[in-house]
Design an enzyme around this catalytic site. Structure first.
Site, PDB file in Angstrom:
ATOM      1  N   SER A 167      -0.192   8.357  -0.767  1.00 15.43           N
ATOM      2  CA  SER A 167      -1.272   9.272  -1.159  1.00 15.43           C
ATOM      3  C   SER A 167      -2.219   9.504  -0.001  1.00 15.43           C
ATOM      4  CB  SER A 167      -2.064   8.664  -2.317  1.00 15.43           C
ATOM      5  OG  SER A 167      -3.224   9.428  -2.596  1.00 15.43           O
ATOM      6  N   TYR A 180      -6.559   1.250  -6.871  1.00 10.43           N
ATOM      7  CA  TYR A 180      -5.427   2.153  -6.632  1.00 10.43           C
ATOM      8  C   TYR A 180      -5.282   2.494  -5.148  1.00 10.43           C
ATOM      9  CZ  TYR A 180      -2.911   6.651  -6.525  1.00 10.43           C
ATOM     10  OH  TYR A 180      -2.056   7.676  -6.233  1.00 10.43           O
TER      11      TYR A 180
END
Ligand code: NAD
Ligand code: MG
Length: 275
Positions: A167, A180
């Site tokens: 990401s 996360y």
């Protein structure tokens, strides 16, 4: 907003995973792929694209996502390819190992592994993250790829590829994604370590780093209501991406013609984000 893990089939507007748009050109003929989180989002876009490029595809997903998964299985079969359903929870080590064995048995081998499933829950404060929550995120995003790759390695021959979904959060973490974001940094990092370790075996390892993409993960606790209201609006393109817009990146990294690319991370973030 939906309850976790969310369904693509209940999102409004519905995400575009390339169902009607992706056209294959034989780039993955005869290849055998396992995609975790293949029911929705980037995993579904990759599953559809891989099948249209000629690959047989096994998808893993949570039992609660059966409805989304069935739609993907139908699309894979429509291409005349083998579609394999392997529902189960990746937080469980024995399931991860069994999933790989089941995929290998059903597909007759394995040469593309996409570790794409992940857990993302937004928390305004670190104080709000319970140990159970922290553990669930670590188990899903860090342990599961470790267990899955370990089980897959004995089956991967020269020419095989591993693709991880990381990401932009790996490089520029948001304040509300403390747990996360660090798992995505870990993912980016394992891509680079494993690429070095497996290069002599002829196995390539690469990553995809999406920006804000319209998927169930975001509407089932991944983003706050405030973030969702202007989701993707802060990017130079001024909009979120659709999973379909990343499908060709997964294909490119899986394609044997990309034979000198390993340890790389390919971003798609609307003009923002890294790499
Ligand atoms: P998604 O909700 O469509 O996919 C995530 C999938 O993870 C789910 O479909 C589910 O099947 C799977 N999953 C979660 N926990 C699981 C568990 N315990 N066991 C088995 N499966 C489990 O959302 P997505 O956005 O397409 O997510 C795919 C990948 O993209 C993830 O790695 C995510 O971190 C990454 N990503 C997403 C965005 C975004 O904006 N949507 C941005 C950057 C990275
Ligand atoms: Mg899903």
């Amino acid at each position: 907003m939906q309850d976790w893990p969310g369904l693509a089939s209940q999102m409004r507007p519905p995400p575009d995973h390339g169902e009607t748009s992706y056209k294959g050109s034989g780039r993955l003929v005869g290849r055998k792929a396992l995609i975790t989180g293949g029911d929705s989002g980037m995993g579904r876009a990759a599953a559809i694209a891989f099948a249209r490029e000629g690959a047989d595809v096994a998808i893993n997903y949570l039992p609660a996502e059966e409805e989304d998964a069935q739609q993907v299985l139908v699309l894979i079969e429509r291409e005349g390819r083998k579609a394999v359903a392997i529902p189960g929870d990746l937080r469980d080590e024995s399931f991860c190992r069994q999933m790989v064995q089941d995929a290998v048995a059903a597909l007759g081998g394995l040469d593309i592994l996409v570790n794409n499933a992940a857990r993302q829950q937004s928390h305004e404060s670190l104080a709000d993250i319970s140990s159970e929550e922290f553990d669930a995120t670590m188990k899903t995003n860090i342990y599961a790829p470790f267990w899955t790759i370990q089980a897959a390695l004995p089956h991967l021959k020269p020419g095989a590829t591993i693709i991880a979904t990381t990401s932009e959060q790996a490089y520029d973490p948001s304040a509300d994604l403390y747990d996360y974001a660090q798992t995505k940094a870990a993912t980016m990092n394992y891509v680079k370590s494993l690429a070095k370790q497996l290069a002599p075996k002829g196995i390539r390892v690469n990553g995809v780093a999406p920006g804000p993409i319209w998927t169930p993960l975001q509407v089932s606790g991944g983003a706050s209501m405030e973030k969702l209201a202007k989701f993707g609006g802060q990017t130079p393109m001024g909009r979120p991406g659709q999973p379909a817009e990343l499908a060709s990146i997964y294909v490119q990294l899986a394609d044997a013609n990309a034979s000198y690319a390993t340890g790389q991370v390919y971003g798609a973030a609307g003009g923002a984000g890294q790499p």
